[in-house]
Design a protein around this motif. Sequence first.
Motif, PDB file in Angstrom:
ATOM      1  N   GLN A 164       0.804  -1.153  -0.186  1.00 34.33           N
ATOM      2  CA  GLN A 164       0.036  -0.009   0.031  1.00 34.33           C
ATOM      3  C   GLN A 164       0.953   1.054   0.046  1.00 34.33           C
ATOM      4  O   GLN A 164       1.096   2.008   1.091  1.00 34.33           O
ATOM      5  N   PRO A 165       1.482   1.538  -1.119  1.00 33.33           N
ATOM      6  CA  PRO A 165       2.536   2.667  -1.101  1.00 33.33           C
ATOM      7  C   PRO A 165       1.575   4.004  -1.002  1.00 33.33           C
ATOM      8  O   PRO A 165       0.524   4.169  -1.579  1.00 33.33           O
ATOM      9  N   VAL A 166       2.391   5.073  -0.273  1.00 32.45           N
ATOM     10  CA  VAL A 166       1.613   6.191  -0.232  1.00 32.45           C
ATOM     11  C   VAL A 166       2.159   7.159  -1.109  1.00 32.45           C
ATOM     12  O   VAL A 166       1.648   8.382  -1.383  1.00 32.45           O
ATOM     13  N   TYR A 167       3.403   7.088  -1.740  1.00 22.06           N
ATOM     14  CA  TYR A 167       4.072   7.946  -2.464  1.00 22.06           C
ATOM     15  C   TYR A 167       3.163   8.332  -3.820  1.00 22.06           C
ATOM     16  O   TYR A 167       3.198   9.410  -4.186  1.00 22.06           O
ATOM     17  N   MET A 172      12.447   9.643  -4.422  1.00 19.47           N
ATOM     18  CA  MET A 172      12.869   8.501  -3.821  1.00 19.47           C
ATOM     19  C   MET A 172      14.433   8.475  -3.604  1.00 19.47           C
ATOM     20  O   MET A 172      15.107   8.758  -4.330  1.00 19.47           O
ATOM     21  N   ALA A 173      14.862   8.344  -2.359  1.00 20.76           N
ATOM     22  CA  ALA A 173      16.112   8.487  -1.835  1.00 20.76           C
ATOM     23  C   ALA A 173      16.661   7.098  -1.623  1.00 20.76           C
ATOM     24  O   ALA A 173      17.942   6.850  -1.113  1.00 20.76           O
ATOM     25  N   GLY A 174      15.890   6.149  -1.564  1.00 29.21           N
ATOM     26  CA  GLY A 174      16.476   4.759  -1.267  1.00 29.21           C
ATOM     27  C   GLY A 174      15.701   3.699  -1.166  1.00 29.21           C
ATOM     28  O   GLY A 174      14.352   3.844  -1.410  1.00 29.21           O
ATOM     29  N   ARG A 187      -0.251   8.668  -3.636  1.00 25.54           N
ATOM     30  CA  ARG A 187      -1.452   9.479  -3.403  1.00 25.54           C
ATOM     31  C   ARG A 187      -0.830  10.767  -2.746  1.00 25.54           C
ATOM     32  O   ARG A 187      -1.702  11.639  -2.451  1.00 25.54           O
ATOM     33  N   THR A 188       0.309  11.108  -2.688  1.00 27.08           N
ATOM     34  CA  THR A 188       0.889  12.250  -2.127  1.00 27.08           C
ATOM     35  C   THR A 188       1.795  13.108  -2.824  1.00 27.08           C
ATOM     36  O   THR A 188       2.548  13.867  -2.328  1.00 27.08           O
ATOM     37  N   ALA A 189       1.869  12.663  -4.334  1.00 32.28           N
ATOM     38  CA  ALA A 189       2.729  13.289  -5.220  1.00 32.28           C
ATOM     39  C   ALA A 189       4.378  13.206  -4.785  1.00 32.28           C
ATOM     40  O   ALA A 189       4.982  14.208  -4.601  1.00 32.28           O
ATOM     41  N   SER A 190       4.495  12.075  -4.507  1.00 28.70           N
ATOM     42  CA  SER A 190       5.910  11.667  -3.898  1.00 28.70           C
ATOM     43  C   SER A 190       6.331  12.678  -2.718  1.00 28.70           C
ATOM     44  O   SER A 190       7.385  13.239  -2.718  1.00 28.70           O
ATOM     45  N   PHE A 191       5.487  12.380  -1.844  1.00 28.78           N
ATOM     46  CA  PHE A 191       5.460  13.233  -0.481  1.00 28.78           C
ATOM     47  C   PHE A 191       5.861  14.572  -0.642  1.00 28.78           C
ATOM     48  O   PHE A 191       6.552  15.135   0.076  1.00 28.78           O
ATOM     49  N   GLN A 192       4.944  15.094  -1.648  1.00 27.45           N
ATOM     50  CA  GLN A 192       5.141  16.854  -1.882  1.00 27.45           C
ATOM     51  C   GLN A 192       6.510  17.301  -2.140  1.00 27.45           C
ATOM     52  O   GLN A 192       6.630  18.098  -1.524  1.00 27.45           O
ATOM     53  N   GLY A 193       7.543  16.548  -2.641  1.00 30.30           N
ATOM     54  CA  GLY A 193       8.768  16.874  -2.629  1.00 30.30           C
ATOM     55  C   GLY A 193       9.637  16.749  -1.648  1.00 30.30           C
ATOM     56  O   GLY A 193      10.943  16.803  -1.770  1.00 30.30           O
ATOM     57  N   GLN A 194       9.308  15.968  -0.432  1.00 34.89           N
ATOM     58  CA  GLN A 194      10.356  15.427   0.462  1.00 34.89           C
ATOM     59  C   GLN A 194      10.870  14.227   0.103  1.00 34.89           C
ATOM     60  O   GLN A 194      10.082  13.183  -0.417  1.00 34.89           O
ATOM     61  N   PRO A 195      11.944  13.752   0.562  1.00 35.33           N
ATOM     62  CA  PRO A 195      12.589  12.478  -0.005  1.00 35.33           C
ATOM     63  C   PRO A 195      11.954  11.617   0.622  1.00 35.33           C
ATOM     64  O   PRO A 195      11.723  11.665   1.889  1.00 35.33           O
ATOM     65  N   PHE A 196      11.924  10.245   0.076  1.00 37.55           N
ATOM     66  CA  PHE A 196      11.373   9.046   0.952  1.00 37.55           C
ATOM     67  C   PHE A 196      12.174   7.686   0.587  1.00 37.55           C
ATOM     68  O   PHE A 196      12.929   7.862  -0.812  1.00 37.55           O
ATOM     69  N   ILE A 197      11.874   6.835   1.345  1.00 34.78           N
ATOM     70  CA  ILE A 197      12.684   5.556   1.177  1.00 34.78           C
ATOM     71  C   ILE A 197      11.557   4.742   0.902  1.00 34.78           C
ATOM     72  O   ILE A 197      10.497   4.326   1.600  1.00 34.78           O
ATOM     73  N   TRP A 198      11.390   3.943  -0.195  1.00 31.29           N
ATOM     74  CA  TRP A 198      10.591   2.868  -0.555  1.00 31.29           C
ATOM     75  C   TRP A 198      10.807   1.545   0.188  1.00 31.29           C
ATOM     76  O   TRP A 198      11.840   0.844   0.272  1.00 31.29           O
ATOM     77  N   CYS A 199       9.962   1.143   1.111  1.00 30.30           N
ATOM     78  CA  CYS A 199      10.218   0.200   2.161  1.00 30.30           C
ATOM     79  C   CYS A 199       9.455  -1.018   1.927  1.00 30.30           C
ATOM     80  O   CYS A 199       8.149  -0.802   1.714  1.00 30.30           O
TER      81      CYS A 199
END
Length: 746
Positions: free
Chosen positions: A391-394, A441-443, A396-408
């Motif tokens: 259930q990825p969140v990125y 995505m940063a990792g 529906r949040t436009a890639s966390f609105q520009g904040q870096p995220f890690i795909w877990c």
Amino acid sequence: MEVVAVAMAMALGLLLLAVQGAPARDEAREAKAVRELLVRLLGPGPAAAFSVSVKRSLAAESGLDTYRLSGGGSGAQVRVLGSTGVAAAVGLHRYLRDFCGCHVAWSGSQLHLPQPLPALPEELTEATPNRYRYYQNVCTQSYSFVWWDWARWEQEIDWMALNGINLALAWSGQEAIWQRVYLALGLTQSEIDEYFTGPAFLAWGRMGNLHTWGGPLPYSWHLKQLYLQHRILDRMRSFGMIPVLPAFAGHVPKAITRVFPRVNVTQMGSWGHFNCSYSCSFLLAPEDPLFPTVGSLFLRELTKEFGTDHIYGADTFNEMQPPSSEPSYLAAATAAVYRAMTTVDPDAVWLLQGWLFQHQPQFWGPAQVGAVLRAVPRGRLLVLDLFAESQPVYHRTASFQGQPFIWCMLHNFGGNHGLFGALEAVNRGPAAARLFPNSTMAGTGMAPEGIGQNEVVYALMAELGWRKDPVTDLGAWVTGFAARRYGVSHGGAEAAWRLLLRSVYNCSGDACTGHNRSPLVRRPSLQLVTAVWYNRSDVFEAWRLLLTAAPTLATSPAFRYDLVDVSRQAVQELVTLYYEEVRTAYLSKELVPLLRAAGILAYELLPSLDGILASDSHFLLGSWLEQARAMAVSEAEARFYEQNSRYQLTLWGPEGNILDYANKQLAGLVADYYTPRWRLFLDMLVESLVRGVPFQQQQFDKDAFQLEQTFVLNTRRYSDQPQGDTVDLAKQLFLKYYPRWVAGSL
């Protein structure tokens, strides 16, 4: 599209790297750490065949971790060069895995080195596409790590390095720091003792879900955890890893209101079916002047004790609805947490578990999510998309609105046993996230609630941390996995793994869940759900194929572990099928079929399961409980820790608040917890049918609770040494039940 996405992620990654402000890491120290890992892994003689060095300049312009392999062959050393210690460890692992056919695993490593060591046909250089390869979930600390000593931690950090982890939680010992802070603020020792949970429940105390339950923490606990944390941090840093320390999220003990009567706090709602004796935490208002005071006191004391690598974890609203949905409130609460970090550490980066957005999507609409994400400067909030394989969140949040995220990949809830994975989704997910429009995505990351199970899933995910593209042929990949795991190719074993890949490890659809809900490990009722996402025939056929490999592979500890695990899964399926027969017979008012199926389930299957589990040290309740007892400095403490552990495995809370969530299939637990409960249920069903009265589920639940509580409070000791031969026991089970399954006449 791909070029833009990669450039965006690279820019954010460089920003994160820049703001960390960590002191220059020591190349020589990191190379030494990898050489020492080699000795622990292979022994001093074989380790001498490798040359390890670390040079920052090896990394590409982007600064992404890179390794280079060369040499080998008769009389020549294998040369391993890494841009960091972690990169060098990954290069070493790559050589051992792909050129020597070795395998490093929780359940036992296969490290038979060919002689001479194979020569590399040409120099091999590999760079990761992921700045971060993250590991852990806050819950892992309680479900798996809680009773570990340094020897077990050392093994895990070695595993982390070999699998390329460079970002990981390091949360041990924080309660000792909090105790200093609370005493300095004027709380009494008894108020602090009343606040902390017991060791097995600290994860939820740290996230503000719980207080008091299972406590208090002994003084010796604090001392041991401080000692462990220093060693954990020293070893992580020696490899060039970035340890994530905890920060203040806003939750405070109720006693703070005694010391500061005018403090502005909000009492949150209950959590996990606990009443306010153990939940309903107090949350400081973001505008209260005490908020930055408490936050900065804690972080200052923490970093004075442990140093810092400038990334901190905090979760204010984990599985708890905020007091207000107003974006202004959510932004203020978020900003207050971040300001408390930067007051002490101007280079702070906040690592946030994104589980809150996934867990309560009805609350976290676009405005609420945006309020949190925009309250921290871009690049200073690193979000874990915790359950991205399902259930990825990125999205529906436009890639966390520009904040870096890690795909877990979360994968496992509660540390359950049970064959499970969504390998197709895991394989495709990171590459898809990297190509998402304007991806930040940063990792990649592994964020299981509990470890020590389904190792094939973690092997793939770790490999994906160093791959730009998905594995092209998972069938071929899992065939190679089996050959390395057992040290030799065997057609039957490899065919078994391909069957498992297409069934239990290809989870999809509504029945797909990373939490084991088999009737075996649930409190019985006539309404248990028995649907699964796979064809049970594949499990039974994989069981048969593994047994054909036993004459060849029986000396492999990993094979014997897998034989127990697949036999356990087959018995789990059989329990479900006999339960369905029981239910059908009862509802049809057929006493003889009910007695037959009930007798097999309760008096044959479950004892046989306990017997085969007892043959492997990884499936022993005794091992689990002895780890807990070994943490103690007195018999009273040992009993306290053991009871904490028993509660977590079963009732979880005093009234079965999160009943059987952390279920395990362990020898001793099956015999003395699951089996008595099933026998009681089946006896009451038979009595109900004989007397012609409806089955009383409420009465059964009351009686079952007494059994469950009796197990928790019991002080019986269990063996921590395996008994019986796995292969013989598996054959006996197979010969008894497989023909019935094939004939359709269970």
